[in-house]
Design a protein around this motif. Structure first.
Motif, PDB file in Angstrom:
ATOM      1  N   LEU A  85       0.835  -1.201   0.000  1.00  0.00           N
ATOM      2  CA  LEU A  85       0.000   0.000   0.000  1.00  0.00           C
ATOM      3  C   LEU A  85       0.871   1.252   0.000  1.00  0.00           C
ATOM      4  N   TYR A  86       1.938   1.227   0.785  1.00  0.00           N
ATOM      5  CA  TYR A  86       2.834   2.381   0.861  1.00  0.00           C
ATOM      6  C   TYR A  86       3.671   2.537  -0.404  1.00  0.00           C
ATOM      7  N   ARG A  87       4.222   1.439  -0.895  1.00  0.00           N
ATOM      8  CA  ARG A  87       5.188   1.516  -1.996  1.00  0.00           C
ATOM      9  C   ARG A  87       4.534   1.740  -3.355  1.00  0.00           C
ATOM     10  N   GLU A  88       3.357   1.196  -3.562  1.00  0.00           N
ATOM     11  CA  GLU A  88       2.808   1.136  -4.908  1.00  0.00           C
ATOM     12  C   GLU A  88       1.731   2.178  -5.184  1.00  0.00           C
ATOM     13  N   ASN A  89       1.553   3.119  -4.263  1.00  0.00           N
ATOM     14  CA  ASN A  89       0.515   4.132  -4.459  1.00  0.00           C
ATOM     15  C   ASN A  89       1.055   5.508  -4.084  1.00  0.00           C
ATOM     16  N   THR A  90       0.292   6.525  -4.353  1.00  0.00           N
ATOM     17  CA  THR A  90       0.710   7.883  -4.038  1.00  0.00           C
ATOM     18  C   THR A  90       0.002   8.363  -2.784  1.00  0.00           C
ATOM     19  N   HIS A  91       0.607   9.366  -2.130  1.00  0.00           N
ATOM     20  CA  HIS A  91       0.049   9.908  -0.905  1.00  0.00           C
ATOM     21  C   HIS A  91       0.760  11.216  -0.587  1.00  0.00           C
ATOM     22  N   THR A  92       0.137  12.025   0.199  1.00  0.00           N
ATOM     23  CA  THR A  92       0.781  13.250   0.650  1.00  0.00           C
ATOM     24  C   THR A  92       1.911  12.895   1.611  1.00  0.00           C
ATOM     25  N   GLY A  93       2.755  13.884   1.906  1.00  0.00           N
ATOM     26  CA  GLY A  93       3.833  13.636   2.858  1.00  0.00           C
ATOM     27  C   GLY A  93       3.316  13.228   4.217  1.00  0.00           C
ATOM     28  N   GLU A  94       2.223  13.855   4.651  1.00  0.00           N
ATOM     29  CA  GLU A  94       1.652  13.535   5.955  1.00  0.00           C
ATOM     30  C   GLU A  94       1.101  12.112   5.982  1.00  0.00           C
ATOM     31  N   VAL A  95       0.379  11.729   4.927  1.00  0.00           N
ATOM     32  CA  VAL A  95      -0.162  10.376   4.863  1.00  0.00           C
ATOM     33  C   VAL A  95       0.964   9.354   4.719  1.00  0.00           C
ATOM     34  N   GLY A  96       1.988   9.690   3.929  1.00  0.00           N
ATOM     35  CA  GLY A  96       3.122   8.783   3.777  1.00  0.00           C
ATOM     36  C   GLY A  96       3.802   8.515   5.105  1.00  0.00           C
ATOM     37  N   ARG A  97       3.986   9.561   5.910  1.00  0.00           N
ATOM     38  CA  ARG A  97       4.600   9.368   7.229  1.00  0.00           C
ATOM     39  C   ARG A  97       3.706   8.510   8.119  1.00  0.00           C
ATOM     40  N   ALA A  98       2.401   8.753   8.054  1.00  0.00           N
ATOM     41  CA  ALA A  98       1.471   7.956   8.859  1.00  0.00           C
ATOM     42  C   ALA A  98       1.514   6.488   8.448  1.00  0.00           C
ATOM     43  N   LEU A  99       1.648   6.233   7.145  1.00  0.00           N
ATOM     44  CA  LEU A  99       1.756   4.847   6.676  1.00  0.00           C
ATOM     45  C   LEU A  99       3.045   4.199   7.169  1.00  0.00           C
ATOM     46  N   LEU A 100       4.137   4.949   7.140  1.00  0.00           N
ATOM     47  CA  LEU A 100       5.409   4.412   7.643  1.00  0.00           C
ATOM     48  C   LEU A 100       5.293   4.048   9.122  1.00  0.00           C
ATOM     49  N   ILE A 101       4.615   4.896   9.880  1.00  0.00           N
ATOM     50  CA  ILE A 101       4.437   4.610  11.305  1.00  0.00           C
ATOM     51  C   ILE A 101       3.623   3.328  11.494  1.00  0.00           C
ATOM     52  N   GLN A 102       2.589   3.152  10.675  1.00  0.00           N
ATOM     53  CA  GLN A 102       1.791   1.936  10.787  1.00  0.00           C
ATOM     54  C   GLN A 102       2.577   0.705  10.348  1.00  0.00           C
ATOM     55  N   ILE A 103       3.446   0.865   9.355  1.00  0.00           N
ATOM     56  CA  ILE A 103       4.317  -0.251   8.978  1.00  0.00           C
ATOM     57  C   ILE A 103       5.218  -0.609  10.158  1.00  0.00           C
ATOM     58  N   GLY A 104       5.759   0.416  10.837  1.00  0.00           N
ATOM     59  CA  GLY A 104       6.601   0.160  11.999  1.00  0.00           C
ATOM     60  C   GLY A 104       5.841  -0.521  13.119  1.00  0.00           C
ATOM     61  N   GLU A 105       4.630  -0.036  13.417  1.00  0.00           N
ATOM     62  CA  GLU A 105       3.833  -0.647  14.479  1.00  0.00           C
ATOM     63  C   GLU A 105       3.436  -2.082  14.121  1.00  0.00           C
ATOM     64  N   LEU A 106       3.067  -2.279  12.873  1.00  0.00           N
ATOM     65  CA  LEU A 106       2.682  -3.615  12.430  1.00  0.00           C
ATOM     66  C   LEU A 106       3.875  -4.555  12.450  1.00  0.00           C
ATOM     67  N   ALA A 107       5.057  -4.042  12.073  1.00  0.00           N
ATOM     68  CA  ALA A 107       6.258  -4.876  12.104  1.00  0.00           C
ATOM     69  C   ALA A 107       6.603  -5.277  13.533  1.00  0.00           C
ATOM     70  N   GLN A 108       6.355  -4.389  14.481  1.00  0.00           N
ATOM     71  CA  GLN A 108       6.662  -4.740  15.868  1.00  0.00           C
ATOM     72  C   GLN A 108       5.799  -5.903  16.340  1.00  0.00           C
ATOM     73  N   ILE A 109       4.497  -5.836  16.106  1.00  0.00           N
ATOM     74  CA  ILE A 109       3.638  -6.918  16.587  1.00  0.00           C
ATOM     75  C   ILE A 109       3.817  -8.171  15.736  1.00  0.00           C
ATOM     76  N   ALA A 110       4.053  -8.015  14.426  1.00  0.00           N
ATOM     77  CA  ALA A 110       4.287  -9.187  13.579  1.00  0.00           C
ATOM     78  C   ALA A 110       5.606  -9.863  13.948  1.00  0.00           C
ATOM     79  N   GLY A 111       6.635  -9.052  14.250  1.00  0.00           N
ATOM     80  CA  GLY A 111       7.906  -9.628  14.686  1.00  0.00           C
ATOM     81  C   GLY A 111       7.761 -10.361  16.004  1.00  0.00           C
ATOM     82  N   TRP A 112       6.990  -9.776  16.912  1.00  0.00           N
ATOM     83  CA  TRP A 112       6.743 -10.418  18.209  1.00  0.00           C
ATOM     84  C   TRP A 112       6.033 -11.756  18.018  1.00  0.00           C
ATOM     85  N   ILE A 113       5.044 -11.765  17.127  1.00  0.00           N
ATOM     86  CA  ILE A 113       4.292 -12.991  16.856  1.00  0.00           C
ATOM     87  C   ILE A 113       5.200 -14.052  16.232  1.00  0.00           C
ATOM     88  N   ALA A 114       6.029 -13.636  15.263  1.00  0.00           N
ATOM     89  CA  ALA A 114       6.955 -14.581  14.625  1.00  0.00           C
ATOM     90  C   ALA A 114       7.941 -15.142  15.641  1.00  0.00           C
TER      91      ALA A 114
END
Length: 407
Positions: A149-178
């Motif tokens: 979703l982040y890499r293959e689409n366009t977004h404003t700078g604010e939305v892009g930063r918000a997506l990066l934060i969600q990728i980070g949060e998701l990676a934390q819980i996904a890493g914990w689960i793994a």
């Protein structure tokens, strides 16, 4: 760098070259972090005795590398404290979050970000009651979907930063689960991806959470020096501006890393870190709402870590009352954590020379763990049974060991 430090790095690099091994290949063969080994060979960090022994075996150096490291550690090291590594030292190579050119991207808006935030937090809440083996599939699918979703689409700078934060949060819980599912290499890759996203978003608190999670895994899987280094880097880089809950959590992870590293000096450092964690939580006067991923950090969770540290340090008179207090009011639906905390109680009771009660608690651990798809609980069962073998002549323990010989 001291003369011995330079000699150590040159000797190891020369030996690697002779055997046509890169630093990355050597780190992979020894199950060491590439960035950590690179810092050691560049003279930015002292080698641990364990690393020196691993290098000596890998390079068939017949003790010469161990001898060099001993000289360096026994007095030829620089008098100044080596600079602390930063979180940048632990990022993945390349840029897995780069934005490619796509033919027909669509515009991502704030509504999709809000939906994503809810799904990510839902996954965190699911982890409270389900184990890694049950959640690993959905977690990885959600992570891959969000990165696309982040890499293959366009977004404003604010939305892009918000997506990066969600990728980070998701990676934390996904890493914990793994990690809970026993997929440690995959968990590390996920954590590092999230760390990269958090750094790009300039969210230092989130970066600290990801780095601390990876440090916790390292400390629990035999990479104690790396775990301690990374836990300290997470705390240092986050700074004093982080919410009190975050600083308390990062101090707790430093305490655990010191505990797993072992030795009198680390034991004392672990106790100091526990005190810092309590102080950070008590001093939390931030009126802003803390990040959602810190929802579970409170005085009770700090008590859990304190009791576990006391157990690992073989101080049962302090560990047992704390663990009983924690377990007395613990949510029974959190079965994995219940099994884990009971496992530390069983160990502490054994250390207190109460083998009959330890066996009774261990039986509960085994019964709960049988229904939980978690490698962490399975490992704790093995640890508890191994500890109780010292009391194999006690009838209750003998029965438990006989009934669980396969474990």
């Amino acid at each position: 760098m001291s003369s011995a430090g330079g000699e150590f790095g040159r000797a190891v690099r020369a030996a690697l070259k002779d055997q046509r091994l890169s630093i990355r290949a050597a780190s992979r063969a020894m199950s060491y972090d590439h960035a950590f080994l690179s810092r050691v060979l560049a003279g930015k960090q002292l080698p641990s005795p364990e690393l020196a022994e691993s290098l000596d075996r890998l390079l068939n150096a017949q003790g010469s590398i161990v001898e060099l490291a001993a000289r360096l550690l026994d007095g030829d090291a620089p008098s100044a404290t080596p600079p602390l590594p930063t979180l940048a030292d632990f990022l993945p190579e390349g840029d897995p979050l780069s934005l490619p050119t796509v033919r027909s991207p669509r515009r991502v808006g704030v509504g999709e970000v809000r939906d994503l935030q809810q799904r990510v937090h839902g996954l965190r809440l699911a982890d409270d009651v389900l184990a890694g083996g049950d959640l690993i599939g959905p977690a990885l699918r959600e992570l891959r979907k969000t990165v696309r979703l982040y890499r293959e689409n366009t977004h404003t700078g604010e939305v892009g930063r918000a997506l990066l934060i969600q990728i980070g949060e998701l990676a934390q819980i996904a890493g914990w689960i793994a990690s809970d599912a026993g997929r440690h290499e995959e968990a590390e890759r996920i954590y590092r991806l999230g760390l990269s996203a958090a750094r790009q978003a300039e969210d230092h608190t989130l970066a600290g959470n990801l780095a601390g999670s990876l440090a916790y895994q390292m400390s629990n899987t035999g990479r104690t020096d790396e775990g301690l280094t990374l836990a300290q880097a997470a705390l240092h880089d986050t700074g004093d501006d982080a919410p009190g809950k975050a600083r308390a959590l990062y101090w707790d992870r430093v305490a655990w890393a010191h505990t797993q590293a072992g030795g009198t000096e680390n034991s004392q450092a672990a106790m100091r870190a526990l005190g810092e964690a309590s102080a950070a939580l008590a001093d939390d006067t931030d009126t802003d709402e803390p990040p959602a991923y810190l929802y579970w950090v409170d005085a009770g969770e700090l008590q859990v870590m304190e009791s576990r540290v006391y157990t690992e340090l073989r101080r049962p008179l302090r560990a047992v009352p704390l663990l009983r207090d924690v377990l007395g009011g613990y949510d029974a639906t959190h079965t994995r954590e219940m099994a884990l905390y009971l496992s530390w109680l069983a160990i502490a009771l054994a250390d207190a020379n109460e083998p009959e009660e330890a066996a009774s608690v261990a039986e509960r651990v085994i019964r709960i763990a049988a229904d939980v798809a978690s490698e962490r609980t399975a490992e704790r069962v093995r640890v508890v049974l191994a500890r109780l073998r010292e009391y194999a002549d006690v009838p209750e323990v003998a029965t438990l060991l006989a009934d669980n010989a396969a474990a």
